[in-house]
Motif scaffolding. Structure first.
Motif, mmCIF file in Angstrom:
data_model
loop_
_atom_site.group_PDB
_atom_site.id
_atom_site.type_symbol
_atom_site.label_atom_id
_atom_site.label_comp_id
_atom_site.label_asym_id
_atom_site.label_seq_id
_atom_site.Cartn_x
_atom_site.Cartn_y
_atom_site.Cartn_z
ATOM 1 N N ALA A 1 0.829 -1.208 0.000
ATOM 2 C CA ALA A 1 0.000 0.000 0.000
ATOM 3 C C ALA A 1 0.862 1.256 0.000
ATOM 4 C CB ALA A 1 -0.932 -0.007 1.210
ATOM 5 N N ASN A 2 1.957 1.243 0.755
ATOM 6 C CA ASN A 2 2.864 2.401 0.784
ATOM 7 C C ASN A 2 3.551 2.594 -0.562
ATOM 8 O OD1 ASN A 2 2.780 3.681 3.453
ATOM 9 N ND2 ASN A 2 3.415 1.684 4.219
ATOM 10 N N TRP A 3 3.899 1.492 -1.221
ATOM 11 C CA TRP A 3 4.487 1.610 -2.557
ATOM 12 C C TRP A 3 3.482 2.250 -3.522
ATOM 13 C CZ3 TRP A 3 9.216 2.048 -3.359
ATOM 14 C CH2 TRP A 3 10.196 1.188 -2.865
ATOM 15 N N ILE A 4 2.215 1.869 -3.418
ATOM 16 C CA ILE A 4 1.187 2.429 -4.306
ATOM 17 C C ILE A 4 1.089 3.941 -4.131
ATOM 18 C CG2 ILE A 4 -1.306 2.509 -4.765
ATOM 19 C CD1 ILE A 4 -1.376 -0.510 -4.118
ATOM 20 N N ILE A 5 1.089 4.394 -2.882
ATOM 21 C CA ILE A 5 1.013 5.840 -2.608
ATOM 22 C C ILE A 5 2.236 6.552 -3.165
ATOM 23 C CG2 ILE A 5 1.012 7.578 -0.779
ATOM 24 C CD1 ILE A 5 -0.650 5.580 0.895
ATOM 25 N N LEU A 6 3.428 6.006 -2.908
ATOM 26 C CA LEU A 6 4.663 6.615 -3.417
ATOM 27 C C LEU A 6 4.663 6.691 -4.944
ATOM 28 C CD1 LEU A 6 7.368 4.975 -1.098
ATOM 29 C CD2 LEU A 6 6.758 7.400 -1.207
ATOM 30 N N CYS B 1 -7.821 7.864 -8.913
ATOM 31 C CA CYS B 1 -7.110 6.576 -8.897
ATOM 32 C C CYS B 1 -6.959 6.053 -7.468
ATOM 33 C CB CYS B 1 -5.736 6.720 -9.542
ATOM 34 S SG CYS B 1 -5.786 7.073 -11.311
ATOM 35 N N LEU B 2 -6.553 6.937 -6.553
ATOM 36 C CA LEU B 2 -6.366 6.515 -5.156
ATOM 37 C C LEU B 2 -7.705 6.186 -4.503
ATOM 38 C CD1 LEU B 2 -3.574 8.996 -3.978
ATOM 39 C CD2 LEU B 2 -3.357 6.540 -4.387
ATOM 40 N N LEU B 3 -8.756 6.932 -4.883
ATOM 41 C CA LEU B 3 -10.088 6.645 -4.344
ATOM 42 C C LEU B 3 -10.534 5.249 -4.766
ATOM 43 C CD1 LEU B 3 -12.514 7.781 -2.766
ATOM 44 C CD2 LEU B 3 -13.431 8.603 -4.947
ATOM 45 N N LEU B 4 -10.284 4.910 -6.029
ATOM 46 C CA LEU B 4 -10.613 3.564 -6.496
ATOM 47 C C LEU B 4 -9.743 2.527 -5.792
ATOM 48 C CD1 LEU B 4 -11.993 1.528 -8.395
ATOM 49 C CD2 LEU B 4 -10.275 2.104 -10.127
#
Length: 562
Positions: free
Chosen positions: A221-226, A444-447
């Motif tokens: 999840a942290n990789w996705i945010i970064l 994108c992040l909301l999805l």
């Protein structure tokens, strides 16, 4: 059967496509002319519209459209048998993908670099534009949300790929500045690739990973945010700063990867252990027709390519004739990657016997990227003697960098769409680049986290829709090009025939999937699938009305001219 014969036939077919068919379409049908001043020169804002050497632009275009899809699709579709997969990849590249990509690039360039959704208004009508852009935005949302998950998963499962993936960004920033100062392109290319492969070796020795849990979220999840923070920043930078050089280096390293893989085939000559036509498929396996034609998209034809061609690439086209080099040759590169993927997952490099191959491919969806990395690394080891672990890291980095460049371009394209909506509907906030980017990334992040919870995998929920939606978009893009040609009085059969074939296959696949989602009680996918199918039908009706009106007007115009 030896894989070398498959490779030779595929190469011969694609050479025919490049040297004969693409030249005919470019000169006789699209009638490309270097006297035409492209939008890159007309507007030249130094950010999005920048005249670019065709070799550099090809690198951006190729790696943006490629992503992991020309690996994933063929690696899954081989389950039905390698023969139908090879036929669709080769013929699709020559007569579908090349014409589609080159055509979208040419059409956008002739309409001030507008996206395929926005220019559909001028070609067909306002209602079409509104409908078209819904599908475009939905495809971009799927791609960005899912590719973030794909890269994050790769970083977690293959920590040796982390260092070279991020180091490539630093190299790209340096090369972008040097290209701007007219340094020798060939020398920069060689040095950039050497530096990248040194970090591949370093990464294999020094794996890097985030803590398993940080800020209450998992490492994935942290990789996705970064990744989305990076994509947001990258999408706002001028294309020459990061996008062009990063994609160019990635394009060159892909060529190196293709040389290693194809060279290994000719040196090792592995046998094909996969069945030509698989008669031992699981009972629940869907029919090869129409599912093959939406499973293999990139590598045969893909609607996402039309978004990139008309979104970023058309704004950087230096000459009108460069559209053939960038668009058609980019499709040939994708087809080449798809073809070698089929060989890697069908030969003895993946399994030593047909029985072992069936164990790997126990059901549709098995294999995929993992099978490519395993089969490809073993192929490189057998052919070149490069240690399998190092080859595995090299291929994993290739997949990650492809997915990363697609994500970079995808977020930028979402920004373009939102800004175009701002222009169309007079919403001043949407015209602002920073606000448009925040909206794009926010969606994108909301999805990702809204639908997927703390894992960030929400994009995977609507991903099953991608295949049919993406191919419907490809058919609609070919439709816009066809209507444009009809209005110009030029033969449209070279785009209309591929359009009809892809449309029928994609629509049937969408209907089959609709039944599947309904039976499973997945009402979100049912709703989205119905929306896409209805939009497709409405756009087709709009286009048919325009074609009929044009055909009725044409004789009277000719009479008045006489």
């Amino acid at each position: 059967m030896q894989s070398v014969f498959i490779v030779l036939l595929g190469i011969i077919g694609m050479l025919f496509g490049w040297f004969v068919y693409s030249k005919f379409i470019a000169l006789r049908i699209f009638q490309m002319d270097d006297k035409y001043i492209t939008p890159a020169h007309q507007i030249n804002d130094g950010v999005d519209f920048v005249p670019t050497k065709k070799v550099v632009l090809w690198g951006h275009h190729f790696t943006s459209v490629a992503g992991a899809a020309p690996i994933v699709g063929p690696a899954i579709a081989v389950y039905w048998g390698w023969v139908p997969a090879v036929i669709w990849v080769v013929l699709g590249t020559i007569f579908f993908a090349g014409v589609h990509d080159m055509g979208a690039l040419w059409a956008s360039s002739r309409h001030k670099g507008k996206s395929i959704g926005a220019l559909s208004e001028e070609v067909i009508g306002k209602r079409t534009r509104a409908l078209f852009m819904i599908v475009v935005f939905l495809v971009l949302l799927m791609v960005n949300a899912v590719f973030g998950v794909v890269i994050a998963n790769s970083f977690v499962s293959q920590p040796t790929a982390v260092l070279p993936a991020w180091a490539a960004i630093v190299f790209a920033l340096i090369i972008g500045q040097l290209i701007r100062r007219n340094f020798n392109l060939v020398l920069l290319c060689v040095l950039g690739v050497i530096a990248l492969y040194l970090t591949v070796y370093a990464g294999s020795e020094m794996p890097m990973a985030l803590p398993k849990e940080m800020f209450g979220l998992s490492d994935k999840a942290n990789w996705i945010i970064l990744l989305f923070v990076y994509a947001a920043i990258a999408s706002l930078l001028p294309v020459w700063v990061l996008l062009q050089p990063r994609d160019f280096i990635n394009g060159v390293q892909l060529l190196v990867g293709l040389v290693l893989l194809y060279g290994a085939v000719f040196m090792f000559m592995p046998d094909i252990t996969a069945p030509a036509f698989n008669s031992e498929v699981a009972e629940s396996t869907p029919s090869i027709i129409p599912l093959l034609f939406v499973t293999i998209a990139c590598g045969a034809v893909s609607g996402f390519h039309g978004i990139v061609s008309s979104g970023t690439s058309s704004k950087q086209l230096d000459k009108d004739t460069d559209a053939r080099f960038v668009g058609y040759l980019g499709a040939v590169g994708e087809g080449s990657l798809a073809l070698i993927t089929i060989v890697a997952v069908s030969g003895v490099t993946l399994a030593m016997s047909p029985q072992e191959w069936h164990e790997v491919y126990s059901h549709l969806g098995a294999g995929s990227v993992g099978a490519f990395i395993q089969g490809g690394s073993n192929l490189i080891y057998q052919g070149w003697g490069i240690p399998a672990e190092l080859a595995s890291t090299l291929l994993a980095v290739m997949v990650v960098l492809f997915a990363g460049t697609t994500m970079d371009s995808g977020v930028r394209l979402q920004r373009y769409i939102i800004q175009e909506w701002g222009e169309i509907y007079q919403i001043s906030a949407f015209r602002n680049g920073i606000i448009a980017t925040l909206i794009a990334v926010g969606c994108c992040l909301l999805l990702a986290f809204g639908a997927g919870g703390s894992s960030g995998s929400g994009g995977m929920i609507i991903w099953p829709l991608f295949g049919s939606t993406n191919q419907i978009l490809a058919s609609l893009t070919l439709l816009v090009i066809s209507v444009m040609l009809i209005k110009m009085g030029r033969p449209a059969r070279y785009t209309l025939i591929p359009m009809l074939f892809v449309l029928v296959m994609a629509f049937l696949a969408g209907v089959l999937k609709l039944q599947e989602y309904y039976s499973a009680g997945n009402w979100l996918l049912v709703s989205l699938d119905i929306i896409v199918l209805v939009v497709c039908v409405l756009v087709m009706f709009e286009a048919w009305t325009v074609i009929k009106q044009h055909k009725q007007i044409e004789p009277s115009v000719n009479e008045s001219t006489e």
